[in-house]
Design a protein around this motif. Sequence first.
Motif, PDB file in Angstrom:
ATOM      1  N   ILE A 144       0.789  -1.196  -0.051  1.00 25.25           N
ATOM      2  CA  ILE A 144       0.097   0.021   0.071  1.00 25.25           C
ATOM      3  C   ILE A 144       0.975   1.256   0.140  1.00 25.25           C
ATOM      4  CG2 ILE A 144      -1.788   1.358   1.140  1.00 25.25           C
ATOM      5  CD1 ILE A 144      -2.629  -1.379   2.388  1.00 25.25           C
ATOM      6  N   LEU A 169       0.791   5.353  -0.216  1.00 22.56           N
ATOM      7  CA  LEU A 169      -0.170   6.524  -0.183  1.00 22.56           C
ATOM      8  C   LEU A 169       0.140   7.460  -1.227  1.00 22.56           C
ATOM      9  CD1 LEU A 169       0.086   7.325   3.732  1.00 22.56           C
ATOM     10  CD2 LEU A 169      -1.628   5.798   2.389  1.00 22.56           C
ATOM     11  N   ARG A 210       6.692   3.903   7.442  1.00 24.01           N
ATOM     12  CA  ARG A 210       5.417   3.374   6.643  1.00 24.01           C
ATOM     13  C   ARG A 210       5.908   2.418   5.529  1.00 24.01           C
ATOM     14  NH1 ARG A 210       2.723   9.224   4.377  1.00 24.01           N
ATOM     15  NH2 ARG A 210       2.142  10.002   6.634  1.00 24.01           N
ATOM     16  N   SER A 247       5.752  -2.027   1.799  1.00 21.01           N
ATOM     17  CA  SER A 247       5.247  -1.143   2.922  1.00 21.01           C
ATOM     18  C   SER A 247       4.666  -1.823   4.153  1.00 21.01           C
ATOM     19  CB  SER A 247       3.568  -0.942   2.120  1.00 21.01           C
ATOM     20  OG  SER A 247       2.862  -0.036   3.057  1.00 21.01           O
ATOM     21  N   ILE A 306       2.354  -0.384   5.612  1.00 21.12           N
ATOM     22  CA  ILE A 306       0.882   0.234   5.978  1.00 21.12           C
ATOM     23  C   ILE A 306      -0.033  -1.063   5.772  1.00 21.12           C
ATOM     24  CG2 ILE A 306      -0.819   1.737   4.927  1.00 21.12           C
ATOM     25  CD1 ILE A 306       1.527   3.391   3.942  1.00 21.12           C
ATOM     26  N   LYS A 307      -0.886  -0.965   6.721  1.00 23.77           N
ATOM     27  CA  LYS A 307      -2.034  -2.105   6.785  1.00 23.77           C
ATOM     28  C   LYS A 307      -3.479  -1.608   6.511  1.00 23.77           C
ATOM     29  CE  LYS A 307       0.957  -4.702   9.974  1.00 23.77           C
ATOM     30  NZ  LYS A 307       1.283  -5.867   9.005  1.00 23.77           N
ATOM     31  N   GLU A 308      -4.400  -2.358   6.116  1.00 23.92           N
ATOM     32  CA  GLU A 308      -5.702  -1.710   5.796  1.00 23.92           C
ATOM     33  C   GLU A 308      -6.560  -2.341   6.972  1.00 23.92           C
ATOM     34  OE1 GLU A 308      -8.773  -1.445   2.352  1.00 23.92           O
ATOM     35  OE2 GLU A 308      -7.300  -2.898   2.057  1.00 23.92           O
ATOM     36  N   TYR A 319      -9.726   2.106   6.982  1.00 22.40           N
ATOM     37  CA  TYR A 319      -8.695   3.333   7.068  1.00 22.40           C
ATOM     38  C   TYR A 319      -7.214   2.645   7.168  1.00 22.40           C
ATOM     39  CZ  TYR A 319      -8.397   0.857  11.497  1.00 22.40           C
ATOM     40  OH  TYR A 319      -8.310  -0.090  12.851  1.00 22.40           O
ATOM     41  N   TYR A 320      -6.195   3.265   6.698  1.00 24.35           N
ATOM     42  CA  TYR A 320      -4.704   2.783   6.620  1.00 24.35           C
ATOM     43  C   TYR A 320      -4.090   3.273   7.771  1.00 24.35           C
ATOM     44  CZ  TYR A 320      -5.161   2.205   1.499  1.00 24.35           C
ATOM     45  OH  TYR A 320      -5.718   1.664   0.232  1.00 24.35           O
ATOM     46  N   TYR A 321      -3.157   2.283   8.680  1.00 22.04           N
ATOM     47  CA  TYR A 321      -2.683   2.377   9.616  1.00 22.04           C
ATOM     48  C   TYR A 321      -1.435   1.679   9.528  1.00 22.04           C
ATOM     49  CZ  TYR A 321      -3.698  -2.634  11.060  1.00 22.04           C
ATOM     50  OH  TYR A 321      -3.739  -3.767  11.143  1.00 22.04           O
TER      51      TYR A 321
END
Length: 665
Positions: free
Chosen positions: A160, A162, A260, A279, A281-283, A326-328
């Motif tokens: 992921i 951004l 990230r 990445s 980043i997780k969903e 959301y992404y986190y």
Amino acid sequence: MKRFGNKLLCFILALVMVLGTFLTTDVAKAGKTQDVSFYWHHYDMGKGYYNPEDEGKPVSFAFFIEFKGTGEDGQVHTGLYSQLTYSGKIGEETRITVPVDEITDNKNNKYTDCTIYSIFVPIYSGNTIYATSGGDESLSYMLQQNMETKTQAKIAENSIILDEDRGAMPILYRATVTREEDGKEVTEIAKSRKNGKVIQKTLLFREGDVPVWSENRAESFYRAIFQSELEPFSPYSGKYKTFHLIAEFTGNRKTELDERYQLTVEGDDLKGWTLTLSSKIKEGSKEVTEDIPYSTVYEFDPSLKEGEVKLKQEGQLGKKITKTPYYYVLDGNGGEKVLKTFEEKTTIINPVDKIYLRGPIKGGNQPNPSDNNTDRIGGEDRIDTAGKVSSKFFEKADTVILARMDDYPDALTAGVLAKLMNAPILLTGTDQLDARVAGEIKRLGARQVLVVGGDNAVSQKAMDQAKAIAGSAERIGGKDRYETAALIAKQVVALSKNSSKAVVATGQDFADALAISAYAAREGQPILLVKPNQVPEATAKALADLKVEGVTIVGGDAAVSKALEAKLPKLEARVGGANRYETAALVASRFFENSDRAFLASGQNFADALVIGPVAGKLNAPVLLSKRDLLPAETKAQIKKAGYKKITIVGLDGAISKAVEDELK
């Protein structure tokens, strides 16, 4: 004998002349040349600065000769360059003969009587590994092998990235060098042997070929290869250095990017490298489930005895499931740090009614399955409907608010002002005052007409006609809907004395602002308009001038984004559904919990909801929305949940059909 000697002498002279002519002609044809020599072995070791496994491997690359020559202007020019091609085998000496009578330089200019005095091998996409070392006046140069810097960049599968980071991730490339010293391996950052500076290059991340070697001769990686400073092989010991390319984020966003993403470099100093961006980043998804109560209804069954009741169907609760993607990234303590939140997605599972069969009630009448009383206010068009609303709910009025009949922007926020001034909203055409409106102004005994919008909404002619009836007419109109809403807000605050709170809605559609108008009218809070991702200048100024401390937002993220929400004063509440019908239902559920009546207006046209807003605010009743031929599930669920005793439909069949009315009964 003497005669024979003379003849022999003549023959020899003739032969010399013929041979002289032949030799002169051959030299003239041959022309002037210079040789450029390339060799691969160290002069005193018989070994090379290259991989012995590549011995005899064909290799080809461009090189440049530097020369001087006479130009077309007759002057001698120096510092001229012309590109040639080296083709040979690693480990074998190659000699290239260059004609120098005439040379065309790299700018396509021709020079004569040329002299080559040096060469250089450029570092470029076709050659990122071989360079020259040394060279002398005889144009003899040694070739040697450097660390391979060819690099391919890629993004790991399912990563992921951004949008804000794409094209904004600077990466610093450097190299470590490992060698053996005193029987131990030593690894350190590669530095220039000439000035001791770190050899490095900064590039923005992009997929594909990465020019770590650079195209700029001033860059340190270029100089290191060009000057043979990254040589992994020695004629004395073979492979004596091992290089590894390293990459890391750099710049003022380094900490953020490290949080990230991750960079991995794989490969070796002979074949090149692969840089992989993966990445961290997780969903995620936040899910909120609310129960929707079911209704209990009765159906008449003539087969049952008087007063007898029988259960036909058990009721089932409905569900409203709201998912917010959301992404986190993980924050290091096992928690989540949210980077980006997306628009809510709502799923409605409608409740199932609990149904009883009931026999005749006392007196023999069939019971009505619904206890609510439905009526309708409507005229032959929207102007007539506005007049009918006025005549039903206003016996007299000192002030009348006048708005354009066929466009919503200017009048969108006028409902609050109308309620505070106890004034009906009447609609007219742009060019002149409608005769029916003139009659209603007279009936009300109004002494003032407040026109909402500029000349393009309600013309000066129409305004003057209204003034002739009431005696006074004023206009509230800005350059656009946002400024008009801000001007109305100032008047609202002047009347309500409530400047600490306001309602915010999108100015790009009418439904949300009209759904909240009854609440705003009841509370005396001004309605200000925004764009989905922007607070217009007029709105921002109004928020500041009125010293608004808290806002209620109506509408989902598509109408008023989360990013914009953060720019507004403190959030008191936010109400937004998957569509306009759910938003209106949620407004009713949240702000009119104890109301026993409601108004139902078209969600497809603005006019009816506009004129009923101030009336609904005065009567503490919500304005629900419907399609013409279908009562939306969200509206239906709210009506069942609230159990309104009375529902008033605004508009005739052209706005809301008889079929919808029948469904309410």
